[in-house]
Design a protein around this motif. Structure first.
Motif, short mmCIF file in Angstrom:
data_model
loop_
_atom_site.label_atom_id
_atom_site.label_comp_id
_atom_site.label_asym_id
_atom_site.label_seq_id
_atom_site.Cartn_x
_atom_site.Cartn_y
_atom_site.Cartn_z
N GLY A 155 16.20 61.99 34.38
CA GLY A 155 17.17 61.70 35.44
C GLY A 155 16.79 62.25 36.79
N ASP A 221 18.18 55.29 31.30
CA ASP A 221 19.41 56.07 31.26
C ASP A 221 20.13 56.03 29.92
OD1 ASP A 221 20.21 53.48 31.48
OD2 ASP A 221 21.31 53.70 33.35
N SER A 261 30.39 60.73 30.74
CA SER A 261 29.47 60.86 31.86
C SER A 261 29.08 59.48 32.35
CB SER A 261 28.22 61.65 31.46
OG SER A 261 27.50 60.97 30.44
N TYR A 263 27.18 57.18 36.04
CA TYR A 263 26.65 57.17 37.41
C TYR A 263 26.76 55.75 37.95
CZ TYR A 263 22.45 54.59 36.14
OH TYR A 263 21.59 53.60 35.73
N SER A 899 19.45 65.83 44.84
CA SER A 899 20.85 65.75 44.41
C SER A 899 21.55 67.06 44.75
CB SER A 899 20.94 65.50 42.90
OG SER A 899 20.41 66.59 42.16
N ASP A 901 25.00 69.19 43.29
CA ASP A 901 26.06 69.33 42.31
C ASP A 901 27.19 70.15 42.92
OD1 ASP A 901 27.69 69.79 40.14
OD2 ASP A 901 26.03 70.11 38.74
N ARG A 945 26.86 60.81 40.36
CA ARG A 945 26.97 61.05 38.93
C ARG A 945 28.25 61.84 38.66
NH1 ARG A 945 21.49 62.93 39.68
NH2 ARG A 945 19.97 61.38 39.00
N LYS A 947 30.41 63.87 35.19
CA LYS A 947 30.41 64.26 33.78
C LYS A 947 31.65 65.09 33.50
CE LYS A 947 27.44 68.29 34.63
NZ LYS A 947 26.16 68.96 34.28
#
Length: 948
Positions: A155, A221, A261, A263, A899, A901, A945, A947
């Motif tokens: 990912g 994915d 989860s 995306y 990315s 988070d 994304r 989750k």
């Protein structure tokens, strides 16, 4: 039929598992009793499983390794024991366990939590580093040479399919189609030398011409892990000379709770507009004591591609002793690619020693393509004096303007059901029934072609990446005038290839003591049967034919107002896609009713059927000698093959020809793993593997095509032959592997792995121009067929370095590096000389491949810049002229991902691919004779994304 039988039996393991609960022990061996058992699970502080953790029983030195769900078993323990647990990237830990007599005991070991005694205080956290840790731990503790890609690692690269993900693994290179990875070459070997499975189910190829699996059909994915076994064990199928790829999908017991989860995002493609991708996974465990689990995963992507492409078809003029271009094609693509997938799993685990499952996967790839083409047909004319290897002028040449609509649809489906029973004495029995089906169809493969009157055309390829063509320099622009063109032909081809595989396998593993030494014996067998049906229909109508409904009218009436461009070349206006599609639909219907339009005998001789049954069995023993883990065994595989095709003589009815063959092969195995220390691991393996012939190459099929070519002196008939070779043998390889791996703390590895493969009966494709062929009107033909080379070799060495720079101060400690470099050398000896040559480079083998990536991960921010490269490789051998061997030029690509988070389950990310805008190039013999020059542009993707 096979699928119905499988579905009928799918739930038998679940029913059997319920009755199996009553059985507490397996049949005991005539050796020492195994005693009670200990079942355990290794997790991190958040409860996520840790695969590849090493568990050592203090004092005895007994060893176990956790599986993908973090589970392990240690039979034969009793009383109070202490477990030492090691996992790269987390603190070592120890935990005392009291094993109750008379029944199995259970334990959960938490690393990085508060229930254990901490031995080290280094903790590596983060998405990238967590994925690296999972991969390195499984790699370190595997019996053979294995590379693991985890979902977390996949990912963090901008790789939409499994092929592109695998290019990050040392020793793996990819072959691309329109810039996107499709096939993989492991350690310089051809793509067909690598078998692919999904959850242990062998995947048949979708194409009728190769056993290599189109990995662009499988989105990345849906993957939990991808395991590349570069050395096989006796328990694995032997049909992987280069390595076996097993794609493992997710399990509901990965999380053991409700987990959701997903995306979604969109992108901009420099050569094609916007793209979209999305995916979601939901899983949960439920029922009494949460013994049942279910999972569903969905994936969808749509990509629009508009690559620029120019192709030059080179030939050699024997009379003048020079190379010439016989045609140049300028291709203006409008392609929409969609990829969708579904995976599901039902699992039942009523106890630590019993589990049953039903797993399935479905993936579909569709490539819907319109291609406007401008073609300069130099071969229609007559060459003028003064021509060289770089430039030439032709009088009487023709220009062709065409629109092709091609839709390719690939589908791969797998379904498996099985159970695994672990007995109190440590014995393990498992059985699985599986079904797999691959299909490739071309619902559209249609083309409308217009042709100009005679013209004078010339080219100059002195600058081979920017050649010049006289038509574009003509001030009158005659090639743009639709009045210069008239209807030439329409063509229709439909293909449907189905491959269906059903297999049953079972294994029995028994830990015991022989001569005072703990030994794990394992035996098993497998039966698989595969049916292949390839069907093709061809239709063509030319201007010289008479059926009126097939006449499209003037080219001007079908032109659009959209300009067609290719690089800096103005190709005029595109043909109207809707109008031409309507015409092609009418013409296809009329042509299907016209016997004259059906191309015969090609519509019969292109077809074939095949059946391949493989019965195999193996036995192996695993034991430790000090710090050395020894695995020794033997696998036997019996192959029964039957293939049929139609042969149509010049006169008479079609004749079905069938070939039958059977063969039994033996595959001995010795695999050693030695721990010089906890961090330094050495490996050695002697193995044997096989690659069976592609079905189309071994069935008794002769596909003959005759083309009438206009020349300056009249017309000639050119005969093209593609034929099977029923005497073609499978390729066998004796392999030697040697490796050394040093695992760095807190997280990293430096390794070197050398390999040597001694090949016998290597298959290669030979193209012979002007070969004697009596049925041809000219007595000669251009023949393509596969032959065996008696001897060959493939050798090389892989270097790998991965490390986190935790030793740097402050913010700089978030940096890390991935780097690998593979050097290979290979050759085949053909047994007879072709144009003075009997030694050739192995097709598909690049001398060097390498990857370099620098990543940063800290405080929720993850970023990675990566570069991957492979050097030139041979694609096809020309028997008569080395200068016409087809090569693929080496290619490098720079990618970037980042990315952030937010810490609440939401993450935003961005990707950028092919920032170097690197072209795809193929050439004949030398780079100055460029065959294909294609550019794809860069791609930028943004998404989110989540989750839970």
């Amino acid at each position: 039929m096979k699928l119905r039988l499988l579905v009928g039996a799918a739930f038998l393991p679940l029913a059997f598992a319920m009755t199996a609960q009553a059985a507490d022990t397996a049949p005991s061996a005539a050796v020492e009793p195994a005693g009670d058992g200990l079942f355990g699970r290794v997790v991190n502080a958040s409860g996520s499983p840790l695969p590849g953790a090493e568990i050592i029983v203090r004092g005895s030195g007994r060893r176990a390794v956790s599986n993908t769900q973090g589970e392990f078993s240690l039979p034969g323990l009793s009383g109070d024991v202490t477990l030492d647990v090691r996992y790269i990237g987390l603190p070592d830990a120890s935990q005392s366990v009291s094993v109750s007599p008379g029944r199995p005991s259970q334990v959960t070991v938490t690393l990085g939590g508060g229930d254990v005694t901490t031995v080290a205080d280094v903790v590596v956290t983060g998405v990238i580093t967590d994925g690296v840790a999972r991969s390195l731990n499984q790699q370190k503790n595997a019996d053979g040479t294995v590379n693991i890609l985890s979902a977390d690692a996949i990912g963090r690269y901008p790789d939409p399919n499994v092929a592109e993900s695998l290019q990050r693994v040392q020793g793996v290179a990819i072959q691309r189609d329109q810039g996107e990875g499709r096939y993989i070459n492991v350690r310089g070997a051809p793509a067909a030398f690598t078998a692919v499975s999904v959850d242990g189910v062998a995947v048949p190829a979708v194409s009728p011409t190769t056993r290599a699996v189109d990995l662009d059909t499988l989105p990345s994915d849906i993957v939990s892990t991808v395991e590349v076994s570069k050395t096989l064990t006796p328990a694995q199928d032997a049909d992987s000379i280069a390595g076996a790829v097993d794609i493992k999908t997710r399990s509901p017991f990965d999380k053991r709770r409700l987990a959701v989860s997903g995306y979604a995002g969109g992108s901009y493609n420099d050569y094609g507009g916007s793209d979209t991708r999305a995916g979601a996974t939901i899983s949960n465990v439920f029922g009494p004591d949460q013994t049942f689990g279910a999972l569903l995963s969905l994936s969808y992507s749509e990509t629009n591609r508009r690559p620029d492409n120019v192709e030059n078809a080179w030939v050699y003029d024997k009379d003048a002793g020079r190379y010439l271009i016989e045609e140049t094609l300028f291709k203006d693509y409008e392609t929409q690619r969609t990829r969708q997938a579904l995976t599901g799993a039902l699992e039942w685990r009523p106890s630590e020693g019993l589990r049953a499952w039903l797993r399935g996967s479905y993936a579909e790839f569709e490539d819907d393509e319109y291609r406007d083409t401008l073609r300069f047909g130099y071969a229609d004319g007559k060459i003028q004096p003064g021509a060289t290897d770089r430039a030439a002028t032709f009088t009487g040449a023709r220009i062709y303007k065409a629109l092709r609509h091609r839709t390719q649809n690939n589908q791969i489906t797998t379904l498996s059901t099985g159970l695994e029973r672990t007995f109190d004495n440590g014995a393990v029995w498992d059985a699985a029934l599986s079904w797999a089906r691959s299909e490739q169809t071309y619902p559209h493969r249609d083309e409308l072609v217009f042709r100009s009157d005679s013209q004078t055309l010339s080219y100059d390829t002195t600058d081979h990446y920017r050649p010049t063509y006289s038509a574009f320099a003509d001030a009158s622009g005659f090639y743009l005038n639709p009045a210069k063109y008239s209807f030439r032909e329409n063509t229709f081809r439909s293909n449907d290839t189905e491959q269906e595989d059903v297999s049953f396998k079972t294994n029995f593993e028994l830990p015991t003591v022989i001569a005072g030494r703990e030994v794990t014996l394992k035996f098993g067998g497998k039966y698989s049967t595969r049916d292949v049906v390839a069907d093709e229909e061809r239709f063509r109508h030319r201007s010289s034919d008479k059926p009126a409904p097939l006449d499209p009218g003037t080219m001007a009436s079908l032109l659009s107002d959209r300009l067609s461009r290719n690089y800096d070349y103005n190709l005029g206006f595109k043909l109207n896609h809707d109008l031409v599609s309507d015409y092609l639909a009418r013409a296809a219907e009329a042509g299907s009713k016209s016997a004259a339009a059906r191309r015969m005998p090609q519509s019969l001789t292109a077809d074939y059927t095949a059946n391949e049954d493989i019965l195999s069995g193996y036995g192996q023993a695993r034991f430790d000698v000090g710090a050395t883990n020894v695995l020794v065994g033997l696998r036997i595989e019996k192959t029964d093959f039957e293939g049929s095709a139609l042969n149509v003589p010049n006169t008479g009815a079609p004749v079905k020809i069938t070939v039958d063959r059977d063969q039994t092969d033996f595959f001995p195995n010795l695999t050693l793993r030695h721990s010089f220390s906890d961090q330094l691991i050495g490996r050695f393996a002697l193995t044997r593997a096989i690659s069976r012939p592609d079905y189309t190459d071994v069935v008794p099929r002769i596909l003959e095509t005759r083309e009438t070519e206009n020349t300056g002196g009249g017309s000639t008939i050119r005969t093209l032959i593609s034929r099977g070779n029923p005497d073609l043998k499978p390729t066998l390889s004796n392999n030697v592997d040697l490796g050394l791996e040093y695992y760095l703390r807190p997280l990293g590895v430096i390794s070197a792995n050398a390999f040597y493969k001694d090949l016998s009966d290597y298959r290669f494709t030979l193209v012979t121009n002007g070969a004697p062929y009596a049925p041809s009107p000219t007595g000669v033909a251009d023949i393509t067929e596969s032959l065996n080379a008696p001897d060959g070799r493939l050798m090389g060495i892989e270097f790998n370095w991965q490390q986190t720079f935790d030793f740097l101060p402050g913010w700089a400690s978030g940096f890390g590096v991935f780097a690998n470099y593979t050097l290979t050398d290979a050759e085949i000896k053909t047994g007879r000389s072709f144009a003075g040559r009997d030694t050739f480079t192995l097709p598909g083998q690049s001398d060097t491949t390498y990857n370099l990536a620098l990543f940063y991960e800290r405080a929720g921010l993850s970023a990675r810049v990566s570069y991957t490269h492979r050097s030139d490789y041979l694609e096809a051998i020309n028997a008569e002229r080395p200068g016409l061997d087809l090569w693929v030029e080496g290619r490098g690509q720079l990618d970037f991902t980042a990315s952030y988070d937010f810490g609440n389950g939401v993450e935003v990310f961005g990707e950028a691919k092919n920032l170097t805008d690197t072209a795809g190039v193929r050439y004949y013999g030398v780079k100055e004779r460029t065959y294909e020059y294609e550019k794809f542009g860069y791609n930028v993707f943004m998404g989110v994304r989540f989750k839970y």
